[in-house]
Motif scaffolding. Structure first.
Motif, PDB file in Angstrom:
ATOM      1  N   PHE A 148       5.633  -2.498  10.999  1.00  0.00           N
ATOM      2  CA  PHE A 148       5.406  -2.215   9.581  1.00  0.00           C
ATOM      3  C   PHE A 148       4.637  -3.341   8.906  1.00  0.00           C
ATOM      4  O   PHE A 148       3.844  -3.102   8.001  1.00  0.00           O
ATOM      5  CB  PHE A 148       6.746  -2.004   8.862  1.00  0.00           C
ATOM      6  N   TYR A 167      -3.716  -2.285   3.450  1.00  0.00           N
ATOM      7  CA  TYR A 167      -3.796  -1.041   4.220  1.00  0.00           C
ATOM      8  C   TYR A 167      -5.237  -0.835   4.699  1.00  0.00           C
ATOM      9  O   TYR A 167      -6.003  -0.068   4.149  1.00  0.00           O
ATOM     10  CB  TYR A 167      -3.296   0.132   3.371  1.00  0.00           C
ATOM     11  N   THR A 214      -4.211  -0.022   9.937  1.00  0.00           N
ATOM     12  CA  THR A 214      -2.825   0.224   9.541  1.00  0.00           C
ATOM     13  C   THR A 214      -2.671   1.540   8.793  1.00  0.00           C
ATOM     14  O   THR A 214      -1.676   1.749   8.101  1.00  0.00           O
ATOM     15  CB  THR A 214      -2.300  -0.921   8.658  1.00  0.00           C
ATOM     16  N   GLY A 215      -3.629   2.442   8.920  1.00  0.00           N
ATOM     17  CA  GLY A 215      -3.476   3.781   8.360  1.00  0.00           C
ATOM     18  C   GLY A 215      -4.222   4.044   7.083  1.00  0.00           C
ATOM     19  O   GLY A 215      -4.262   5.185   6.607  1.00  0.00           O
ATOM     20  N   ARG A 270      -3.994   6.871   3.385  1.00  0.00           N
ATOM     21  CA  ARG A 270      -2.915   7.819   3.646  1.00  0.00           C
ATOM     22  C   ARG A 270      -1.592   7.097   3.881  1.00  0.00           C
ATOM     23  O   ARG A 270      -0.546   7.494   3.341  1.00  0.00           O
ATOM     24  CB  ARG A 270      -3.274   8.690   4.846  1.00  0.00           C
ATOM     25  N   ALA A 271      -1.612   6.046   4.699  1.00  0.00           N
ATOM     26  CA  ALA A 271      -0.397   5.271   4.947  1.00  0.00           C
ATOM     27  C   ALA A 271       0.062   4.571   3.683  1.00  0.00           C
ATOM     28  O   ALA A 271       1.280   4.469   3.411  1.00  0.00           O
ATOM     29  CB  ALA A 271      -0.639   4.255   6.062  1.00  0.00           C
ATOM     30  N   HIS A 313       1.859   7.130   1.510  1.00  0.00           N
ATOM     31  CA  HIS A 313       3.157   7.481   2.113  1.00  0.00           C
ATOM     32  C   HIS A 313       4.185   6.389   1.846  1.00  0.00           C
ATOM     33  O   HIS A 313       5.311   6.661   1.393  1.00  0.00           O
ATOM     34  CB  HIS A 313       2.985   7.696   3.614  1.00  0.00           C
ATOM     35  N   ASP A 314       3.827   5.126   2.123  1.00  0.00           N
ATOM     36  CA  ASP A 314       4.767   4.027   1.953  1.00  0.00           C
ATOM     37  C   ASP A 314       5.121   3.818   0.485  1.00  0.00           C
ATOM     38  O   ASP A 314       6.291   3.619   0.138  1.00  0.00           O
ATOM     39  CB  ASP A 314       4.182   2.733   2.532  1.00  0.00           C
ATOM     40  N   THR A 354      12.671  -0.732   7.963  1.00  0.00           N
ATOM     41  CA  THR A 354      11.375  -0.101   7.719  1.00  0.00           C
ATOM     42  C   THR A 354      11.183   1.068   8.664  1.00  0.00           C
ATOM     43  O   THR A 354      10.498   0.957   9.684  1.00  0.00           O
ATOM     44  CB  THR A 354      10.233  -1.121   7.923  1.00  0.00           C
ATOM     45  N   GLU A 359       9.640   4.069  10.483  1.00  0.00           N
ATOM     46  CA  GLU A 359       8.261   4.493  10.620  1.00  0.00           C
ATOM     47  C   GLU A 359       8.114   5.942  10.172  1.00  0.00           C
ATOM     48  O   GLU A 359       9.087   6.626   9.853  1.00  0.00           O
ATOM     49  CB  GLU A 359       7.814   4.324  12.079  1.00  0.00           C
ATOM     50  N   ALA A 360       6.896   6.437  10.179  1.00  0.00           N
ATOM     51  CA  ALA A 360       6.595   7.777   9.689  1.00  0.00           C
ATOM     52  C   ALA A 360       7.268   8.835  10.547  1.00  0.00           C
ATOM     53  O   ALA A 360       7.991   8.546  11.491  1.00  0.00           O
ATOM     54  CB  ALA A 360       5.082   7.991   9.647  1.00  0.00           C
TER      55      ALA A 360
END
Length: 482
Positions: free
Chosen positions: A50, A69, A73-74, A77-78, A81-82, A182, A184-185
């Protein structure tokens, strides 16, 4: 709020507080970003899952963690989400948001903490700082981890067991000594409803024990007092009893230790993972001590071998693509492409692995305990510092075999000769259907009949010497009555 320029270079290894080198726009007034956290530059990528691309930000003289980000590290979109998950869940042990940026090419979240430390590293800091209270402090931290996991499940009741297990293995501690989880998705793993107690036990075994209990403690505490190993034995034996009892209800470290001993796993199950940093020409039955040498790090000083007293070394082969053509001699065949069954476009590699243990392994614990004090006296060490190496492993593999099978007109063989202590010093390619007579097992053989062929590289997994993987070590209480 106006954007300011900060310097960013996504590269590991530079020190904290060294400005980083390519500009990004961060819309927080007066923020300066610093280099990536060195503490996450370890062997285990789980530590950085994470917190990848996490840096320190200076906000009016206060430090906060900032996660950038980037594409690796995504990206956006990531980030979304986070951010959504953390803003919706402010009461649990997930990272708490201090601020965020969403109008720059690289989104950024600032967290309300200046540091996060992987749990197993935090335990190490506990022992170094206060070995007398480390047992109870670590015990309480595991109870805090259980409460944090229960809170996470209340908010995410469908969280799969596999995700929770990984989340606990990646647990960190922030600058307020609070457990941070943390998850994950999304995952589609089957939820087995395994208890939190069992999951924490698994996390301990897969992470904390490997990286701390049997490595750092061996070198930073004395043989007489290894507090967290005692906690690990009890947690493995009865996690519910351990995590259901407050260590603060026990007045002293000694009373806490006595309570935990009630739940220790039997001595015959206490095989400990060998420190992976320590390599050498060792074999099952070697007895010695771990030492920390300035400039050389951790070493194993061999004192003697008791292999002969326990029947010698037995090798167990996972033959894979090989056949044993003579005792200790293994062979695989690469047939011309399209003319054999062992190598074809769907099978373009081979593998051979093996393990080595003492032949009388069932008796090794009792023998070790009965003889530890005499051996220690003979070599002027403490009996609880003695280490008995019990298992080594080895293996080899080769890939891209198709290149050579396209050229040959008859079967090509690869031979491996494994000696009495599990080494494979002689291994070779040849067109001969019979192995060579090897009188001196010291040098790899070379064969002129395969010169000019594009032979694939055969990788030895640990070099010439098998890799130690397990050992036994006594606790002082094990030696009572001997």
């Amino acid at each position: 709020m106006a954007s300011v320029q900060a310097e960013y270079m996504p590269q590991a290894g530079f020190p904290l507080d060294q400005p980083i080198n390519s500009s990004i726009s961060v819309p927080f007034k007066g923020i300066r970003l610093y280099g990536q956290l060195n503490r996450f530059h370890g062997r285990d990528n789980r530590d950085a899952a994470f917190w990848a691309n996490t840096l320190l930000a200076d906000v009016d003289g206060q430090r906060y963690l900032a996660k950038l980000y980037t594409r690796s590290t995504g990206g956006e979109r990531a980030f979304e989400h986070d951010l959504h998950r953390m803003l919706m869940d402010k009461g649990s042990n997930i990272p708490q948001v201090f601020g965020y940026s969403d109008d720059s090419p690289t989104p950024c979240i600032l967290f309300a903490t200046s540091s996060v430390v992987p749990v197993h590293i935090y335990f190490g800091e506990m022992v170094r700082a206060s070995p007398e209270t480390a047992l109870q402090d670590a015990w309480q931290l595991l109870i805090d981890m259980k409460k944090a996991a229960e809170g996470l499940l209340r908010n995410y009741p469908s969280l799969p067991t596999s995700v929770m297990r990984d989340t606990l293995a990646r647990a960190t501690v922030d600058d307020q000594q609070k457990i941070i989880l943390t998850p994950e998705a999304e995952s589609r793993a089957y939820n087995s409803q395994e208890s939190i107690d069992e999951l924490i036990k698994t996390a301990w075994a897969s992470n904390i024990e490997v990286y701390f209990i049997h490595i750092l403690e061996t070198f930073y505490s004395t043989g007489k007092y290894r507090p967290l190993r005692a906690l690990g034995y009890a947690l493995t034996g009865d996690p519910q009893a351990v995590l259901g009892t407050s260590p603060h209800s026990l007045d002293t470290p000694d009373s806490a230790l006595q309570y935990l001993r009630r739940f220790w796993i039997p001595p015959s199950r206490r095989y400990l993972p060998w420190p992976s940093e320590i390599r050498g020409d060792f074999e099952p039955g070697d007895i010695g001590v771990f030492e920390l040498h300035p400039g050389n790090g951790a070493v194993f000083r061999k004192l003697t071998s008791v292999s002969a007293k326990l029947g010698g070394v037995a090798t167990k082969i996972n033959a894979g693509d090989f056949d044993e053509v003579e005792p200790g001699v293994f062979r695989t065949v690469c047939s011309p492409l399209g003319k054999g069954e062992r190598v074809n476009p769907e099978l373009d590699f081979f593998l051979l692995s093996w393990s080595n243990r003492l032949k009388e392994s069932e008796a090794e614990w009792d023998w070790f305990r009965a003889n530890a004090k005499n051996l220690a006296s003979e070599h002027d060490v403490l009996p609880e510092d003695l280490v008995l190496l019990t298992k080594t492993i080895h293996g080899l593999d080769a890939a891209s075999l198709e290149n050579v099978t396209k050229l040959i007109q008859k079967p090509l063989y690869y031979y491996v000769h494994i000696d009495a202590i599990g080494r494979a010093l002689n291994r070779y390619w040849t067109f001969s259907e019979s192995p060579c007579r090897v009188e001196n097992m010291l040098e790899p053989l070379e064969h002129p009949d395969i010169q000019g062929l594009p032979l694939p590289t055969v990788e030895m997994h640990f070099g010439d010497d098998p890799s130690p993987v397990e050992f036994l070590q006594m606790e002082p209480s094990d030696l009572e009555g001997f």
